[in-house]
Scaffold this motif. Sequence first.
Motif, PDB file in Angstrom:
ATOM      1  N   LEU A 101     -21.781   1.906   9.537  1.00  0.00           N
ATOM      2  CA  LEU A 101     -21.192   1.010  10.462  1.00  0.00           C
ATOM      3  C   LEU A 101     -20.036   1.702  11.470  1.00  0.00           C
ATOM      4  O   LEU A 101     -19.987   1.250  12.387  1.00  0.00           O
ATOM      5  CB  LEU A 101     -20.391  -0.227   9.683  1.00  0.00           C
ATOM      6  CG  LEU A 101     -19.570  -1.025  10.333  1.00  0.00           C
ATOM      7  CD1 LEU A 101     -20.314  -1.979  11.349  1.00  0.00           C
ATOM      8  CD2 LEU A 101     -18.957  -2.052   9.180  1.00  0.00           C
ATOM      9  N   GLY A 102     -19.544   2.729  10.814  1.00  0.00           N
ATOM     10  CA  GLY A 102     -18.324   3.561  11.467  1.00  0.00           C
ATOM     11  C   GLY A 102     -19.221   4.045  12.684  1.00  0.00           C
ATOM     12  O   GLY A 102     -18.607   4.166  13.703  1.00  0.00           O
ATOM     13  N   GLU A 103     -20.234   4.586  12.489  1.00  0.00           N
ATOM     14  CA  GLU A 103     -21.021   5.315  13.229  1.00  0.00           C
ATOM     15  C   GLU A 103     -21.407   4.477  14.480  1.00  0.00           C
ATOM     16  O   GLU A 103     -21.285   5.025  15.607  1.00  0.00           O
ATOM     17  CB  GLU A 103     -22.448   5.940  12.730  1.00  0.00           C
ATOM     18  CG  GLU A 103     -23.409   6.671  13.585  1.00  0.00           C
ATOM     19  CD  GLU A 103     -22.703   8.304  13.689  1.00  0.00           C
ATOM     20  OE1 GLU A 103     -22.625   8.945  12.653  1.00  0.00           O
ATOM     21  OE2 GLU A 103     -22.536   8.539  14.782  1.00  0.00           O
ATOM     22  N   ALA A 104     -21.696   3.009  14.345  1.00  0.00           N
ATOM     23  CA  ALA A 104     -22.048   2.189  15.527  1.00  0.00           C
ATOM     24  C   ALA A 104     -21.001   2.194  16.103  1.00  0.00           C
ATOM     25  O   ALA A 104     -20.911   1.864  17.402  1.00  0.00           O
ATOM     26  CB  ALA A 104     -22.641   0.839  14.919  1.00  0.00           C
ATOM     27  N   VAL A 105     -19.784   1.886  15.600  1.00  0.00           N
ATOM     28  CA  VAL A 105     -18.493   1.566  16.273  1.00  0.00           C
ATOM     29  C   VAL A 105     -18.006   3.056  17.201  1.00  0.00           C
ATOM     30  O   VAL A 105     -17.830   2.973  18.196  1.00  0.00           O
ATOM     31  CB  VAL A 105     -17.289   1.211  15.216  1.00  0.00           C
ATOM     32  CG1 VAL A 105     -15.931   1.180  16.090  1.00  0.00           C
ATOM     33  CG2 VAL A 105     -17.773  -0.051  14.758  1.00  0.00           C
ATOM     34  N   LEU A 106     -18.115   3.986  16.512  1.00  0.00           N
ATOM     35  CA  LEU A 106     -17.468   5.244  17.049  1.00  0.00           C
ATOM     36  C   LEU A 106     -18.380   5.492  18.543  1.00  0.00           C
ATOM     37  O   LEU A 106     -17.694   6.146  19.365  1.00  0.00           O
ATOM     38  CB  LEU A 106     -17.310   6.485  16.100  1.00  0.00           C
ATOM     39  CG  LEU A 106     -18.663   7.109  15.667  1.00  0.00           C
ATOM     40  CD1 LEU A 106     -18.740   8.448  16.632  1.00  0.00           C
ATOM     41  CD2 LEU A 106     -18.291   7.712  14.263  1.00  0.00           C
ATOM     42  N   SER A 107     -19.522   5.411  18.390  1.00  0.00           N
ATOM     43  CA  SER A 107     -20.514   5.986  19.485  1.00  0.00           C
ATOM     44  C   SER A 107     -20.487   4.883  20.658  1.00  0.00           C
ATOM     45  O   SER A 107     -20.543   5.191  21.648  1.00  0.00           O
ATOM     46  CB  SER A 107     -21.989   6.263  19.252  1.00  0.00           C
ATOM     47  OG  SER A 107     -22.218   5.040  18.550  1.00  0.00           O
TER      48      SER A 107
ATOM     49  N   PHE B 118     -15.794  11.274  17.149  1.00  0.00           N
ATOM     50  CA  PHE B 118     -14.729  10.466  16.040  1.00  0.00           C
ATOM     51  C   PHE B 118     -15.592  10.553  14.880  1.00  0.00           C
ATOM     52  O   PHE B 118     -15.834   9.317  14.287  1.00  0.00           O
ATOM     53  CB  PHE B 118     -14.441   9.347  16.797  1.00  0.00           C
ATOM     54  CG  PHE B 118     -13.377   8.556  16.132  1.00  0.00           C
ATOM     55  CD1 PHE B 118     -12.603   9.128  15.095  1.00  0.00           C
ATOM     56  CD2 PHE B 118     -13.128   7.295  16.294  1.00  0.00           C
ATOM     57  CE1 PHE B 118     -11.619   8.315  14.184  1.00  0.00           C
ATOM     58  CE2 PHE B 118     -12.322   6.564  15.378  1.00  0.00           C
ATOM     59  CZ  PHE B 118     -11.591   7.076  14.575  1.00  0.00           C
ATOM     60  N   ASP B 119     -16.054  11.462  14.254  1.00  0.00           N
ATOM     61  CA  ASP B 119     -16.682  11.446  12.836  1.00  0.00           C
ATOM     62  C   ASP B 119     -16.005  10.769  11.628  1.00  0.00           C
ATOM     63  O   ASP B 119     -16.392  10.250  10.982  1.00  0.00           O
ATOM     64  CB  ASP B 119     -17.298  12.816  12.570  1.00  0.00           C
ATOM     65  CG  ASP B 119     -18.332  13.354  13.412  1.00  0.00           C
ATOM     66  OD1 ASP B 119     -19.344  12.451  13.640  1.00  0.00           O
ATOM     67  OD2 ASP B 119     -18.585  14.472  13.717  1.00  0.00           O
ATOM     68  N   ALA B 120     -14.667  11.196  12.009  1.00  0.00           N
ATOM     69  CA  ALA B 120     -13.817  10.772  10.645  1.00  0.00           C
ATOM     70  C   ALA B 120     -13.915   9.141  10.585  1.00  0.00           C
ATOM     71  O   ALA B 120     -13.424   8.743   9.530  1.00  0.00           O
ATOM     72  CB  ALA B 120     -12.296  11.106  11.250  1.00  0.00           C
ATOM     73  N   LEU B 121     -14.359   8.537  11.625  1.00  0.00           N
ATOM     74  CA  LEU B 121     -14.095   7.016  11.396  1.00  0.00           C
ATOM     75  C   LEU B 121     -15.283   6.618  10.448  1.00  0.00           C
ATOM     76  O   LEU B 121     -14.977   5.594   9.814  1.00  0.00           O
ATOM     77  CB  LEU B 121     -14.539   6.362  12.688  1.00  0.00           C
ATOM     78  CG  LEU B 121     -14.586   4.852  12.652  1.00  0.00           C
ATOM     79  CD1 LEU B 121     -13.226   4.112  12.381  1.00  0.00           C
ATOM     80  CD2 LEU B 121     -15.057   4.049  14.172  1.00  0.00           C
ATOM     81  N   LYS B 122     -16.336   7.201   9.919  1.00  0.00           N
ATOM     82  CA  LYS B 122     -17.220   7.006   9.166  1.00  0.00           C
ATOM     83  C   LYS B 122     -16.384   7.247   7.770  1.00  0.00           C
ATOM     84  O   LYS B 122     -16.715   6.302   6.919  1.00  0.00           O
ATOM     85  CB  LYS B 122     -18.401   7.958   9.374  1.00  0.00           C
ATOM     86  CG  LYS B 122     -19.218   7.906  10.606  1.00  0.00           C
ATOM     87  CD  LYS B 122     -20.349   8.762  10.662  1.00  0.00           C
ATOM     88  CE  LYS B 122     -19.750  10.091  11.005  1.00  0.00           C
ATOM     89  NZ  LYS B 122     -21.089  11.002  11.514  1.00  0.00           N
ATOM     90  N   LEU B 123     -15.851   8.296   7.365  1.00  0.00           N
ATOM     91  CA  LEU B 123     -15.119   8.301   6.102  1.00  0.00           C
ATOM     92  C   LEU B 123     -14.104   7.290   6.022  1.00  0.00           C
ATOM     93  O   LEU B 123     -14.009   6.810   4.966  1.00  0.00           O
ATOM     94  CB  LEU B 123     -14.657  10.010   6.225  1.00  0.00           C
ATOM     95  CG  LEU B 123     -13.695  10.131   4.761  1.00  0.00           C
ATOM     96  CD1 LEU B 123     -14.704   9.985   3.496  1.00  0.00           C
ATOM     97  CD2 LEU B 123     -13.092  11.486   4.750  1.00  0.00           C
ATOM     98  N   TRP B 124     -13.497   7.003   7.113  1.00  0.00           N
ATOM     99  CA  TRP B 124     -12.350   6.082   7.034  1.00  0.00           C
ATOM    100  C   TRP B 124     -13.090   4.677   6.652  1.00  0.00           C
ATOM    101  O   TRP B 124     -12.515   4.064   5.756  1.00  0.00           O
ATOM    102  CB  TRP B 124     -11.787   5.921   8.480  1.00  0.00           C
ATOM    103  CG  TRP B 124     -10.770   4.650   8.786  1.00  0.00           C
ATOM    104  CD1 TRP B 124     -10.839   3.518   8.601  1.00  0.00           C
ATOM    105  CD2 TRP B 124      -9.201   5.174   8.260  1.00  0.00           C
ATOM    106  NE1 TRP B 124      -9.405   2.846   9.010  1.00  0.00           N
ATOM    107  CE2 TRP B 124      -8.557   3.728   8.564  1.00  0.00           C
ATOM    108  CE3 TRP B 124      -8.392   6.204   8.166  1.00  0.00           C
ATOM    109  CZ2 TRP B 124      -7.234   3.654   8.414  1.00  0.00           C
ATOM    110  CZ3 TRP B 124      -7.028   6.100   8.077  1.00  0.00           C
ATOM    111  CH2 TRP B 124      -6.436   4.772   7.834  1.00  0.00           C
TER     112      TRP B 124
END
Length: 491
Positions: free
Chosen positions: A97-103, A357-363
């Motif tokens: 989900l984070g991946e979808a948002v960050l890209s 912004f890979d950090a968003l996935k961990l967040w």
Amino acid sequence: MRSHLLNDMTAERYRRSVTEGVERVANRLATTRRPFTGVTPDELAPVVSAIDLDRPLGDASAALDELEDVYLRDAVYFHSPRYLAHLNCPVVIPAVLGEAVLSAVNSSLDTWDQSAGGTLIERRLIDWTAQRIGLGPAADGVFTSGGTQSNLQALLLARQEAKTTDLAKLRIFSSECSHFSVQKSATLLGLGPEAVVSIPVDRDKRMQTVALAAELERCRAEGLVPMAVVATAGTTDFGSIDPLPEIAELAGLYETWMHVDAAYGCGLLVSPARRHLLDGIEHADSVTVDYHKSFFQPVSSSAVLVRDAATLRHATYHADYLNPRPTVEVGAPPASGGLRGSIPNQVDKSLQTTRRFDALKLWMTLRVMGADGVGQLFDEVCDLAAAGWELLAADPRYDVVVRPQLSTLVYRYIPRSVTDPVLIDRANLHARKALFASGEAVVAGTKVGGRQYLKFTLLNPETTTEDIAAVLGLIAGHAEQFLGENLVHAS
Ligand SMILES: *Cc1c(COP(=O)(O)O)cnc(C)c1O
């Protein structure tokens, strides 16, 4: 063509096409149990070559239909319980989900003016990770593309902090089981071919600290300069963890940089049951963590952490258009987290410029599941490896190398009727290839003492001991078939 640009006018179109794409992948995942179809490059290459890239389909649905043929149907699926090969993990949903948002937002983490909150989120996660490691109040770090880049950056800092600028004199010490990115980094950093001193391992594949001490002493006696000791917390093949407290003591004694490559073992940072295996990591000057290995994150997600934030200056360069010096500007964001009014430009700490912004996935992962949730998944695969070891150790058809600390098993099929080690090598190699071609399971291979072994890297909590037993049965079958054919020819 503007209709393909993501903006306020096309938001609805984006929603529809992403939903359709997600729908297809979700169906794929729900119906694909096997890790692979067994397709060969010769079969698939013509399908990919036949696509005329100069004649677009114009339509996302049509492109997704086509993608079934060129990619999705024959991809290697890490979510399959019988994908047991490399350090690839099935991914957790909050991270995807984070991946979808960050890209879609497409922040770039080089400067505050391209990321804003993204930069603050990355910094919080760096602080969180450093705190879990125990690096102390001056720690810092940055997200990277992977363990290879993290190791390179750590060794760059170590080189700049070393007590000589004579590169030919610098030596790096790492175990014979350390990752090849240590050698690669040494070359990229301009060190000589002799720069990496390989330290032997004990029976459990852990660095022998007696040998390390002897090599450090020899280095000093020869007028050379120890630049860094690289301890591996989770070797790629065996998951073995070097004795961190003893290595830290030696690094202190010889006043050399201690880097811990925890690309694989970093999952222990959140493990409710096994955190103690990393005891001593808090003494490191720098640490590599690959969230895309043992935190169940999508590729890429990695970081390099340092004990002393000031050492990151060795990666700092300025451009007038990007991060002009001085970085203290009027109108800075409110001071928090030690920013003291300066503009937080992460490019000052990174080898990259434009950066995901890979950090968003961990967040998202931590906000949905929590650290314990991730750590429990990693504990499950370590428990599974322990159970798999019991199976292998009790099975006369197999020789298994070390009792795992993490989640790998290295073993070799040993037929009762054959003693020629070269033929046994070939039987194991054949079994791995035949298994891959069947698509029923994917396992890895490696060498131990010059002999061909096979490897399970267990990172899927859905894999069961029954899966392991079944795959061992398949391997034995393929190996026996090969030996049957080749012994007939030989006689
Ligand atoms: C995987 C691994 C690396 C390299 O990390 P990448 O993310 O693949 O670049 C480095 N060190 C160890 C111990 C590893 O297992």
